[in-house]
Design a protein around this motif. Structure first.
Motif, PDB file in Angstrom:
ATOM      1  N   THR A  69      11.102  12.391 -16.405  1.00  0.00           N
ATOM      2  CA  THR A  69      11.162  11.047 -15.844  1.00  0.00           C
ATOM      3  C   THR A  69      10.941  11.166 -14.341  1.00  0.00           C
ATOM      4  O   THR A  69      11.139  12.232 -13.761  1.00  0.00           O
ATOM      5  N   TYR A  70      10.539  10.080 -13.713  1.00  0.00           N
ATOM      6  CA  TYR A  70      10.298  10.098 -12.274  1.00  0.00           C
ATOM      7  C   TYR A  70      10.649   8.752 -11.677  1.00  0.00           C
ATOM      8  O   TYR A  70      10.682   7.735 -12.365  1.00  0.00           O
ATOM      9  N   ASP A  71      10.890   8.771 -10.381  1.00  0.00           N
ATOM     10  CA  ASP A  71      11.153   7.546  -9.640  1.00  0.00           C
ATOM     11  C   ASP A  71      10.796   7.826  -8.189  1.00  0.00           C
ATOM     12  O   ASP A  71      10.731   8.982  -7.767  1.00  0.00           O
ATOM     13  N   GLY A  72      10.578   6.784  -7.420  1.00  0.00           N
ATOM     14  CA  GLY A  72      10.295   6.986  -6.010  1.00  0.00           C
ATOM     15  C   GLY A  72       9.835   5.722  -5.327  1.00  0.00           C
ATOM     16  O   GLY A  72       9.404   4.773  -5.985  1.00  0.00           O
ATOM     17  N   THR A  73       9.946   5.733  -4.010  1.00  0.00           N
ATOM     18  CA  THR A  73       9.503   4.595  -3.212  1.00  0.00           C
ATOM     19  C   THR A  73       8.837   5.084  -1.925  1.00  0.00           C
ATOM     20  O   THR A  73       9.186   6.123  -1.389  1.00  0.00           O
ATOM     21  N   TRP A  74       7.886   4.296  -1.486  1.00  0.00           N
ATOM     22  CA  TRP A  74       7.277   4.481  -0.184  1.00  0.00           C
ATOM     23  C   TRP A  74       7.801   3.348   0.690  1.00  0.00           C
ATOM     24  O   TRP A  74       8.186   2.302   0.195  1.00  0.00           O
ATOM     25  N   ARG A  75       7.786   3.556   2.007  1.00  0.00           N
ATOM     26  CA  ARG A  75       8.198   2.517   2.941  1.00  0.00           C
ATOM     27  C   ARG A  75       7.164   2.443   4.055  1.00  0.00           C
ATOM     28  O   ARG A  75       6.597   3.448   4.451  1.00  0.00           O
ATOM     29  N   TYR A  76       6.976   1.240   4.571  1.00  0.00           N
ATOM     30  CA  TYR A  76       6.023   1.056   5.654  1.00  0.00           C
ATOM     31  C   TYR A  76       6.752   1.024   6.991  1.00  0.00           C
ATOM     32  O   TYR A  76       7.630   0.201   7.217  1.00  0.00           O
ATOM     33  N   ARG A  77       6.412   1.951   7.863  1.00  0.00           N
ATOM     34  CA  ARG A  77       6.865   1.987   9.258  1.00  0.00           C
ATOM     35  C   ARG A  77       5.707   2.553  10.071  1.00  0.00           C
ATOM     36  O   ARG A  77       5.577   3.762  10.182  1.00  0.00           O
ATOM     37  N   LYS A  78       4.875   1.694  10.553  1.00  0.00           N
ATOM     38  CA  LYS A  78       3.636   2.034  11.256  1.00  0.00           C
ATOM     39  C   LYS A  78       2.586   2.586  10.302  1.00  0.00           C
ATOM     40  O   LYS A  78       1.413   2.508  10.562  1.00  0.00           O
ATOM     41  N   SER A  79       3.028   3.190   9.221  1.00  0.00           N
ATOM     42  CA  SER A  79       2.171   3.634   8.125  1.00  0.00           C
ATOM     43  C   SER A  79       3.085   3.855   6.925  1.00  0.00           C
ATOM     44  O   SER A  79       4.304   3.878   7.065  1.00  0.00           O
ATOM     45  N   PHE A  80       2.483   4.028   5.747  1.00  0.00           N
ATOM     46  CA  PHE A  80       3.305   4.280   4.570  1.00  0.00           C
ATOM     47  C   PHE A  80       3.759   5.732   4.565  1.00  0.00           C
ATOM     48  O   PHE A  80       2.988   6.640   4.902  1.00  0.00           O
ATOM     49  N   HIS A  81       5.010   5.937   4.211  1.00  0.00           N
ATOM     50  CA  HIS A  81       5.525   7.301   4.052  1.00  0.00           C
ATOM     51  C   HIS A  81       6.466   7.320   2.857  1.00  0.00           C
ATOM     52  O   HIS A  81       7.004   6.288   2.453  1.00  0.00           O
ATOM     53  N   LEU A  82       6.636   8.488   2.301  1.00  0.00           N
ATOM     54  CA  LEU A  82       7.517   8.649   1.153  1.00  0.00           C
ATOM     55  C   LEU A  82       8.956   8.549   1.617  1.00  0.00           C
ATOM     56  O   LEU A  82       9.393   9.286   2.494  1.00  0.00           O
ATOM     57  N   GLU A  83       9.688   7.607   1.036  1.00  0.00           N
ATOM     58  CA  GLU A  83      11.091   7.407   1.399  1.00  0.00           C
ATOM     59  C   GLU A  83      12.016   8.221   0.499  1.00  0.00           C
ATOM     60  O   GLU A  83      12.956   8.850   0.957  1.00  0.00           O
ATOM     61  N   ARG A  84      11.742   8.192  -0.804  1.00  0.00           N
ATOM     62  CA  ARG A  84      12.545   8.974  -1.742  1.00  0.00           C
ATOM     63  C   ARG A  84      11.738   9.215  -3.004  1.00  0.00           C
ATOM     64  O   ARG A  84      10.826   8.448  -3.335  1.00  0.00           O
ATOM     65  N   ALA A  85      12.065  10.305  -3.690  1.00  0.00           N
ATOM     66  CA  ALA A  85      11.405  10.625  -4.950  1.00  0.00           C
ATOM     67  C   ALA A  85      12.350  11.473  -5.785  1.00  0.00           C
ATOM     68  O   ALA A  85      13.186  12.207  -5.247  1.00  0.00           O
ATOM     69  N   GLY A  86      12.214  11.355  -7.075  1.00  0.00           N
ATOM     70  CA  GLY A  86      13.006  12.169  -7.979  1.00  0.00           C
ATOM     71  C   GLY A  86      12.261  12.416  -9.276  1.00  0.00           C
ATOM     72  O   GLY A  86      11.569  11.541  -9.778  1.00  0.00           O
ATOM     73  N   ILE A  87      12.384  13.636  -9.780  1.00  0.00           N
ATOM     74  CA  ILE A  87      11.800  14.016 -11.058  1.00  0.00           C
ATOM     75  C   ILE A  87      12.894  14.746 -11.821  1.00  0.00           C
ATOM     76  O   ILE A  87      13.527  15.664 -11.280  1.00  0.00           O
ATOM     77  N   ILE A  88      13.122  14.347 -13.064  1.00  0.00           N
ATOM     78  CA  ILE A  88      14.128  15.004 -13.899  1.00  0.00           C
ATOM     79  C   ILE A  88      13.443  15.462 -15.178  1.00  0.00           C
ATOM     80  O   ILE A  88      12.668  14.712 -15.775  1.00  0.00           O
TER      81      ILE A  88
END
Length: 144
Positions: A79-98
Motif C-alpha cells: 500500500t502507499y500514500d503521500g502528498t506533495w505541497r506547493y511552496r514556490k514549487s511542488f515538493h514531496l511533503e510525506r510518503a509511506g509504503i507498507i
C-alpha cells in the motif's frame, strides 16, 4: 570562542536536513516474484507508478489491485500514500509504503518533512525520494 562553536553547530544542524524524517524497515525474503499494489486514488500521483517502475526493474511482476482490495488478495501486497505541497514549487511533503506478506506487515518506508517552509530539505526531488524509499524497502532482486 564558545559563541563561534555554537554558531557553527547551529549552522551544521540546519544544513543537515533535521526537518526531514525518513525510516525504512526493508522486507526480507518474500518468496514471491509478484507484488500486488493496492491503488490509492487519494494519494499524490505518480507514487504508484514510481514504486511499480522500481519493482519491475528489480524483476518483480507487479499487479495493481483496485482501491478497497484486501491485503490478503495476493501473497505479497503493498500500500502507499503521500502528498506533495506547493511552496514556490511542488515538493514531496510525506510518503509511506507498507508491504504485507499474507496480510502481515513485513516492511515499511516513510518520509516526512517538518512544516517549516524555510527548511532546505523540503526542496528535494520527490520522484527520486519515492524511488529511493522503494529501493531501500526492496533491497534485493525478485526471488532473492
Amino acid at each position: 570562542m564558545i559563541a563561534r562553536v555554537a554558531c557553527i553547530s547551529l549552522t551544521m544542524a540546519a544544513l543537515s536536513g533535521c526537518g526531514m524524517h525518513q525510516t525504512v524497515k526493508p522486507v526480507e525474503r518474500l518468496g514471491s516474484k509478484t507484488v500486488c499494489i493496492i491503488d490509492n486514488k487519494k494519494a499524490a500521483q505518480p507514487i504508484r507508478e514510481i514504486v511499480q517502475g522500481v519493482l519491475v526493474s528489480k524483476g518483480y511482476e507487479v499487479k495493481v489491485l483496485p482501491e478497497g482490495a484486501s491485503l490478503s488478495d495476493c501473497p505479497v501486497t503493498a500500500t502507499y500514500d503521500g502528498t506533495w505541497r506547493y511552496r514556490k514549487s511542488f515538493h514531496l511533503e510525506r510518503a509511506g509504503i507498507i508491504v504485507y506478506k499474507k496480510g502481515t506487515q513485513v516492511g515499511s518506508a516513510t518520509y516526512k518533512v517538518d512544516d517549516d517552509p524555510s527548511l532546505a530539505s523540503q526542496m528535494i526531488n520527490g520522484d527520486k525520494k519515492i524511488a529511493e524509499l522503494t529501493e531501500q524497502l526492496f533491497p534485493g532482486k525478485a526471488g532473492e
